[in-house]
Design a protein around this motif. Structure first.
Motif, PDB file in Angstrom:
ATOM      1  N   TYR A  72       0.821  -1.225   0.000  1.00 48.62           N
ATOM      2  CA  TYR A  72       0.000   0.000   0.000  1.00 48.62           C
ATOM      3  C   TYR A  72       0.844   1.259   0.000  1.00 48.62           C
ATOM      4  CZ  TYR A  72      -3.389  -3.538   1.079  1.00 48.62           C
ATOM      5  OH  TYR A  72      -4.156  -4.669   1.007  1.00 48.62           O
ATOM      6  N   THR A  74       3.100   4.161  -1.408  1.00 46.36           N
ATOM      7  CA  THR A  74       3.164   4.758  -2.745  1.00 46.36           C
ATOM      8  C   THR A  74       4.397   5.631  -2.858  1.00 46.36           C
ATOM      9  OG1 THR A  74       1.738   6.539  -1.995  1.00 46.36           O
ATOM     10  CG2 THR A  74       0.700   4.775  -3.230  1.00 46.36           C
ATOM     11  N   GLN A  79       2.559   2.554  -6.982  1.00 45.27           N
ATOM     12  CA  GLN A  79       2.875   1.591  -5.914  1.00 45.27           C
ATOM     13  C   GLN A  79       4.388   1.523  -5.747  1.00 45.27           C
ATOM     14  OE1 GLN A  79       0.559  -1.986  -6.032  1.00 45.27           O
ATOM     15  NE2 GLN A  79       2.082  -3.154  -4.927  1.00 45.27           N
ATOM     16  N   SER A 188      -1.383 -10.795  -0.451  1.00 45.35           N
ATOM     17  CA  SER A 188      -0.313  -9.793  -0.344  1.00 45.35           C
ATOM     18  C   SER A 188       0.865 -10.167  -1.235  1.00 45.35           C
ATOM     19  CB  SER A 188       0.158  -9.673   1.101  1.00 45.35           C
ATOM     20  OG  SER A 188      -0.925  -9.328   1.913  1.00 45.35           O
ATOM     21  N   VAL A 196      -2.016  -3.233  -6.103  1.00 47.71           N
ATOM     22  CA  VAL A 196      -2.843  -3.798  -5.037  1.00 47.71           C
ATOM     23  C   VAL A 196      -4.279  -3.297  -5.081  1.00 47.71           C
ATOM     24  CG1 VAL A 196      -2.093  -2.079  -3.337  1.00 47.71           C
ATOM     25  CG2 VAL A 196      -2.944  -4.290  -2.572  1.00 47.71           C
ATOM     26  N   HIS A 197      -4.461  -2.009  -5.412  1.00 47.84           N
ATOM     27  CA  HIS A 197      -5.832  -1.484  -5.419  1.00 47.84           C
ATOM     28  C   HIS A 197      -6.642  -2.095  -6.560  1.00 47.84           C
ATOM     29  CE1 HIS A 197      -4.860   1.205  -2.206  1.00 47.84           C
ATOM     30  NE2 HIS A 197      -3.817   1.657  -2.877  1.00 47.84           N
ATOM     31  N   TRP A 200      -7.688  -5.536  -5.416  1.00 48.75           N
ATOM     32  CA  TRP A 200      -8.875  -5.483  -4.553  1.00 48.75           C
ATOM     33  C   TRP A 200     -10.122  -5.246  -5.381  1.00 48.75           C
ATOM     34  CZ3 TRP A 200      -9.395  -7.559  -0.195  1.00 48.75           C
ATOM     35  CH2 TRP A 200      -8.403  -7.514   0.794  1.00 48.75           C
TER      36      TRP A 200
END
Lengths: 487, 299
Positions: A72, A74, A79, A188, A196-197, A200
């Motif tokens: 998470y 940045t 990222q 992860s 990662v976003h 999700w």
């Protein structure tokens, strides 16, 4: 003819190990196979007690949270740590590593491998005991187990009980929480390779690719299985590193060791009865707490053994008992075999293993630093055309052809100007100013012509320069100009 | 092997050697045996499903009808479909634009060059060499000397229609003697070195005029326009810079035929037309012309 008895006669002359052995009884121990104490009575339910080493383990466990949280982070809106395999770019904060710089990663692996060796030579399986994900995840899983199912004896009882609705009801929350951690572990891991976003968002839209789904689920399954079910058996039977590390330990290495001289003969303290002679006992009161707390179920009092991951929890346990008994701590302590043999302590810097390991480590570290500092933002490769090596032109000049590849590792498009130096009268034709998009490769064909009179040798060094004026980047490539032998 | 079994209850197989060395019956774990049997099942499945048993004239075809080569063809088809989609725009432009326009456009030129290498290898390399470096008696394509012109449109014409060179034997009239040929060969050699006006080769220069060589090669040894005749003033030789070879060329000519058959010792220089030979010739000729032009000597 020699009789059968002669053939098998022990003549004590072969110099073999077998000479000294009792061959009459063929069980494993008597032929030299050491039966290592291993916990074989089902799941190890270790007691958790406080102490210095417990705290150290907890700290390392907290540090492992970084594994879940790092995706998470940045950096410049991107990222921070992302291994973008599809585009062949590895982003780590301000560094972008392209596949051709992957040797830096190899150096990093070399460094890590040697660091493991050095640490093991000094302090035993410190990696296994404190930092290994198997140990840490197992520790977290058993902590949860204790929260949901209670103390070790209660858990053992529950395990022994026949399957029933009630048993499942007790176990279910544990399984769910394990499954959650296991899933997050797989998730992860994949989040280091896929933004990662995005991961999700696509999870809730059910748009994961087959690769993503299968990696997350198989890692989650492996986590659940290894940390939740297989536990210490992973270290005993699966993990190659634990076996390798055992071989890297020598007599100077300090590992949790039971002080036999001080502890034996062990025995329970008994109030002296009148008229009964009190036996002289060592400091070990045979309370078995060191065994009860051991996550791999070994008895450290039997000496160094392959089941021991050197986590120090038995030291915590024993010290707590020694304090209660008002005896000095350290009946079980970090100590080397040499210490018990009465040999003087050898400084780390005088141990050959430590010297060799650390010098290779510092070499690898130096190469990494040098590599990161000297890495040019563009990468130039020049290939000389080989068929033909040279071409005679109609006016007698000789022409050589080169293919130039420019890798742009910057974040901006570069306008590469190509120039050639090295021979006074050369002319060159290069078909364009090379536009290379960020992170892409551009190629150009270069023709170099040299008049006959300048060709003193058949092989003349040339320098091909690639310049981007806007960003002030220059990279040079040494090549050569080939011409025919003069007749 | 002993016949009496002193350990009847330990589960041995009854095979006992040297009094006490005995074979125990320890079956492998169940999972192992199950996967062992599963192996048998899959052998039967594979044997039936895939081509498997070699026969005198071939092999069994299997229930699936699968073959390696058909899988390969399918993959190639898939790749070609992908190429068609991915490079649709470029291909469209290649057929719509003229060859000069393609050459001017950076992207299309690069595209043409990159998609020509295999075509060149298949259709051109046999004579002109894998990289256009030529072969003995076959023209070099990487230099800047062009018998039929080095502009990209001229290269297109050469590929489309083919080229057949012609040089008469013993001069245009066929009347040069051996000594005259030797003299003119010396003159031609001098021309290439820029020494054509020197008195040593004056006799050869006279023969050059007499033999009507100027008709094709031009009065100064340089043709007015590229039409198959070699430029004799440059450093590049169509056949060889050796004087004996030059004499042979002048004596027997190039592609000289008698009664429809090439005469002995005449030079052969024929480039066939590729209009019918190349697949998708209209686009591929343009593609190849750009490739040849970009080899290093295009004008």
């Amino acid at each position: 003819m020699s009789s059968k008895e002669d053939l098998y006669k022990d003549n004590h002359q072969t110099g073999s190990l077998l000479d000294d052995m009792d061959m009459s009884n063929k069980n494993l121990q008597s032929i030299g196979v050491e039966l290592l104490p291993l916990h074989t009575e089902g799941t190890v339910h270790a007691k958790r007690i406080g102490g210095v080493f417990r705290q150290a383990k907890n700290l390392v466990m907290i540090a492992w949270l970084a594994f879940f949280l790092s995706p998470y982070l940045t950096w410049n809106g991107e990222q921070a740590i992302l291994f973008d395999i599809a585009n062949g770019k590895f982003h780590m904060f301000w560094i972008t590593i392209l596949p051709q710089d992957i040797w830096v990663l190899a150096m990093l692996l070399l460094f890590a491998a040697l660091a493991l060796a050095a640490v093991t030579a000094i302090a035993g399986r410190a990696w296994c005991g404190y930092a290994c994900f198997q140990t840490v995840w197992q520790d977290a899983f058993t902590w949860l187990e204790e929260k949901f199912e209670g103390q070790p004896n209660k858990r053992a009882k529950l395990d022994a009980a026949p399957w029933s609705f009630n048993k499942i009801k007790i176990k279910l929350p544990k399984w769910l929480s394990w499954a959650f951690i296991a899933f997050m572990t797989g998730f992860s891991f994949v989040a280091y390779f896929v933004p990662v976003h995005d991961l999700w968002a696509r999870l809730f839209a059910f748009q994961w690719s087959l690769t993503e789904t299968s990696i997350v689920l198989s890692l989650a399954g492996a986590t659940f299985f290894f940390a939740g079910i297989l536990r210490e058996q992973t270290c005993m039977g699966f993990c190659p590193y634990s076996r390798i590390q055992g071989a890297m330990i020598d007599t100077e290495t300090v590992v949790p060791t039971y002080d036999i001289d001080r502890g034996e003969p062990r025995g329970r303290l008994k109030r002296a009865k009148p008229g009964v002679e009190v036996p002289v006992l060592g400091d070990c009161i045979d309370c078995n707490l060191c065994v009860a707390v051991c996550p791999t179920g070994v008895d450290i009092r039997k000496g160094q053994q392959f089941g021991c991951i050197t986590c120090g929890l038995c030291i915590d346990a024993c010290d707590s008992v020694m304090v209660k008994l008002k005896k000095p701590k350290g009946l079980i302590r970090y100590a080397s075999l040499a210490e018990f043999a009465g040999k003087p302590f050898v400084a780390f810097v005088k141990r050959p293993r430590v010297i060799v390991y650390t010098s290779i480590m510092s070499l690898a570290a130096a190469v990494i630093v040098w590599g990161l500092l000297s890495m040019s933002p563009i990468d130039v490769k020049v290939l000389h055309e080989r068929a033909p090596l040279f071409v005679l032109m109609s006016d007698g000049t000789i022409q050589n052809k080169y293919y130039i590849k420019v890798v742009n590792k910057t974040e901006n498009e570069i306008k590469a100007k190509i120039s050639v130096e090295g021979i006074s009268d050369l002319t060159f034709v290069v078909d364009k100013v090379l536009f290379v998009p960020a992170g892409d490769v551009g190629s150009a064909q270069l023709l170099v012509r040299v008049p006959e009179k300048d060709l003193k040798k058949t092989d003349i060094p040339l320098v091909i320069k690639v310049t981007d004026e806007a960003q002030g980047i220059t990279s040079e490539y040494d090549s050569n100009f080939i011409s025919p032998k003069k007749r | 092997m002993a016949h009496k079994n002193p350990w009847p209850d330990e589960g041995n197989t009854g095979h006992i050697w040297d009094e006490d060395l005995r074979e125990l019956d320890n079956p492998p774990p169940l999972w192992w045996m199950l996967s062992f049997y599963a192996g048998f099942v899959s052998i039967i499945f594979y044997t039936l499903y895939y081509p498997s048993i070699p026969l005198a004239d071939g092999h069994t075809k299997g229930l699936s009808g699968w073959t390696q080569v058909s899988e390969y063809h399918e993959s190639v088809k898939e790749l070609n479909n992908w190429r068609e989609r991915k490079f649709a725009w470029q291909e469209e432009q290649m057929s719509a634009l003229s060859v000069e326009e393609i050459l001017k456009d950076d992207e299309l030129r690069t595209y043409a060059v990159k998609t020509s290498k295999m075509l060149f290898g298949d259709y051109c390399a046999a004579c002109h060499g894998a990289s256009g470096q030529g072969n003995p008696n076959f023209p070099v394509l990487v230099d800047d000397d062009w018998l039929w012109g080095g502009k990209v449109s001229q290269i297109v014409t050469s590929i489309t229609t083919g080229r057949i060179g012609y040089m008469p034997a013993r001069g245009l009239m066929g009347n040069l003697t051996d000594s005259e040929i030797s003299e003119v060969a010396g003159y031609v050699l001098a021309l290439s070195k820029g020494k054509g006006e020197e008195p040593a080769v004056a006799a050869g220069k006279a023969v050059f005029a007499k033999g009507m060589c100027i008709a094709c090669h031009g009065p100064k040894g340089k043709p007015f326009a590229p039409a198959g005749a070699a430029n004799l003033t440059d450093k590049i030789w169509r056949f060889s810079a050796d004087k004996d070879d030059i004499i042979r060329t002048i004596t027997y000519g190039v592609n000289v035929k008698k009664n429809g058959v090439l005469i002995a010792h005449t030079r052969s220089g024929v480039m066939p037309s590729f209009k019918e030979r190349l697949p998708n010739a209209e686009v591929n000729i343009k593609r190849l012309a750009v490739y040849v032009h970009e080899l290093g000597g295009g004008l």
